[in-house]
Design a protein around this motif. Structure first.
Motif, PDB file in Angstrom:
ATOM      1  N   GLN A 175       0.929  -1.052  -0.100  1.00 20.53           N
ATOM      2  CA  GLN A 175      -0.101   0.130   0.029  1.00 20.53           C
ATOM      3  C   GLN A 175       1.053   1.338  -0.058  1.00 20.53           C
ATOM      4  N   VAL A 176       0.778   1.870  -1.058  1.00 23.48           N
ATOM      5  CA  VAL A 176       1.812   3.014  -1.278  1.00 23.48           C
ATOM      6  C   VAL A 176       1.038   4.335  -0.800  1.00 23.48           C
ATOM      7  N   GLN A 177       1.841   5.218  -0.070  1.00 22.82           N
ATOM      8  CA  GLN A 177       1.178   6.310   0.480  1.00 22.82           C
ATOM      9  C   GLN A 177       2.432   7.489   0.239  1.00 22.82           C
ATOM     10  N   LEU A 178       1.924   8.632  -0.374  1.00 23.14           N
ATOM     11  CA  LEU A 178       2.666   9.645  -0.656  1.00 23.14           C
ATOM     12  C   LEU A 178       2.241  10.816   0.055  1.00 23.14           C
ATOM     13  N   ALA A 209       3.727  12.339  -7.229  1.00 21.56           N
ATOM     14  CA  ALA A 209       3.166  11.299  -7.891  1.00 21.56           C
ATOM     15  C   ALA A 209       4.166  10.291  -8.095  1.00 21.56           C
ATOM     16  N   ALA A 210       4.022   9.033  -8.196  1.00 20.87           N
ATOM     17  CA  ALA A 210       5.027   7.703  -8.553  1.00 20.87           C
ATOM     18  C   ALA A 210       4.209   7.040  -9.193  1.00 20.87           C
ATOM     19  N   ALA A 211       4.894   6.424 -10.226  1.00 15.74           N
ATOM     20  CA  ALA A 211       4.447   5.257 -11.070  1.00 15.74           C
ATOM     21  C   ALA A 211       5.232   4.045 -11.057  1.00 15.74           C
ATOM     22  N   HIS A 212       4.533   3.017 -11.642  1.00 22.90           N
ATOM     23  CA  HIS A 212       5.231   1.542 -11.459  1.00 22.90           C
ATOM     24  C   HIS A 212       6.114   1.337 -12.523  1.00 22.90           C
ATOM     25  N   GLY A 245       5.979   2.398   1.154  1.00 26.49           N
ATOM     26  CA  GLY A 245       5.447   1.166   0.505  1.00 26.49           C
ATOM     27  C   GLY A 245       5.474   1.125  -0.961  1.00 26.49           C
ATOM     28  N   TYR A 246       6.845   1.872  -1.352  1.00 26.58           N
ATOM     29  CA  TYR A 246       6.682   2.024  -2.797  1.00 26.58           C
ATOM     30  C   TYR A 246       8.386   1.496  -3.176  1.00 26.58           C
ATOM     31  N   SER A 247       8.217   0.489  -3.966  1.00 26.04           N
ATOM     32  CA  SER A 247       9.411  -0.127  -4.277  1.00 26.04           C
ATOM     33  C   SER A 247       9.705  -0.425  -5.730  1.00 26.04           C
ATOM     34  N   TYR A 248       9.128   0.483  -6.665  1.00 29.00           N
ATOM     35  CA  TYR A 248       9.244   0.538  -8.071  1.00 29.00           C
ATOM     36  C   TYR A 248      10.322   1.310  -8.380  1.00 29.00           C
ATOM     37  N   SER A 249      10.834   1.392  -9.468  1.00 27.87           N
ATOM     38  CA  SER A 249      11.808   2.348 -10.119  1.00 27.87           C
ATOM     39  C   SER A 249      11.363   2.893 -11.459  1.00 27.87           C
ATOM     40  N   GLY A 250      10.065   3.637 -11.203  1.00 31.58           N
ATOM     41  CA  GLY A 250       9.545   4.245 -12.555  1.00 31.58           C
ATOM     42  C   GLY A 250       9.514   5.817 -12.171  1.00 31.58           C
ATOM     43  N   CYS A 251       8.714   6.478 -12.939  1.00 30.07           N
ATOM     44  CA  CYS A 251       8.635   7.912 -12.836  1.00 30.07           C
ATOM     45  C   CYS A 251       8.118   8.273 -11.470  1.00 30.07           C
ATOM     46  N   MET A 252       8.898   9.413 -10.911  1.00 32.51           N
ATOM     47  CA  MET A 252       8.199  10.223  -9.772  1.00 32.51           C
ATOM     48  C   MET A 252       8.183  11.708 -10.219  1.00 32.51           C
TER      49      MET A 252
END
Length: 125
Positions: A1-4, A95-98, A26-33
């Motif tokens: 569960q990602v929270q920004l 914002a954050a992306a996958h 809870g964010y473990s991706y390497s995409g756009c922020m």
């Protein structure tokens, strides 16, 4: 569960500076922020974006004044805003992306999976 969670918004005089922060849990991706903003009666627009290798992109209206950066170890996204103008007044969202490899495409709202609730920036003249 990602929270920004954004912080750092305030009321400042034109020409001043602010530093916004976005703590991503809870964010473990390497995409756009990225950072977006929305003023009353206007559409939300992409302000700045960054990908995993640190490459960035900026809206023309803020280029040269704003700097996006991130602390990879702590998962914190920053937006340093200098030489602020009244037209910069808006609610600012992180914002954050996958996924995401090209920073310019990370300025598009549709790319993102997670959004913060915003922090208000008001620049007076």
């Amino acid at each position: 569960q990602v929270q920004l969670v954004e912080s750092g918004g305030s009321s400042v005089q034109a020409g001043g500076s602010l530093r916004l922060s976005c703590a991503a849990s809870g964010y473990s991706y390497s995409g756009c922020m990225g950072w977006f903003r929305q003023a009353p009666g206007k559409e939300r627009e992409g302000v700045a974006s960054i990908v995993s290798d640190g490459t960035t992109a900026y809206a023309d209206s803020v280029k040269g004044r704003f700097t996006i950066s991130k602390d990879n170890a702590k998962n914190i996204l920053y937006l340093q805003m200098n030489s602020l103008k009244p037209e910069d007044s808006a609610m600012y969202y992180c914002a954050a992306a996958h996924s995401g490899l090209w920073p310019v495409y990370c300025l598009r709202e549709s790319k993102y999976n997670y959004w913060g609730q915003g922090t208000q920036v008001t620049v007076s003249s």
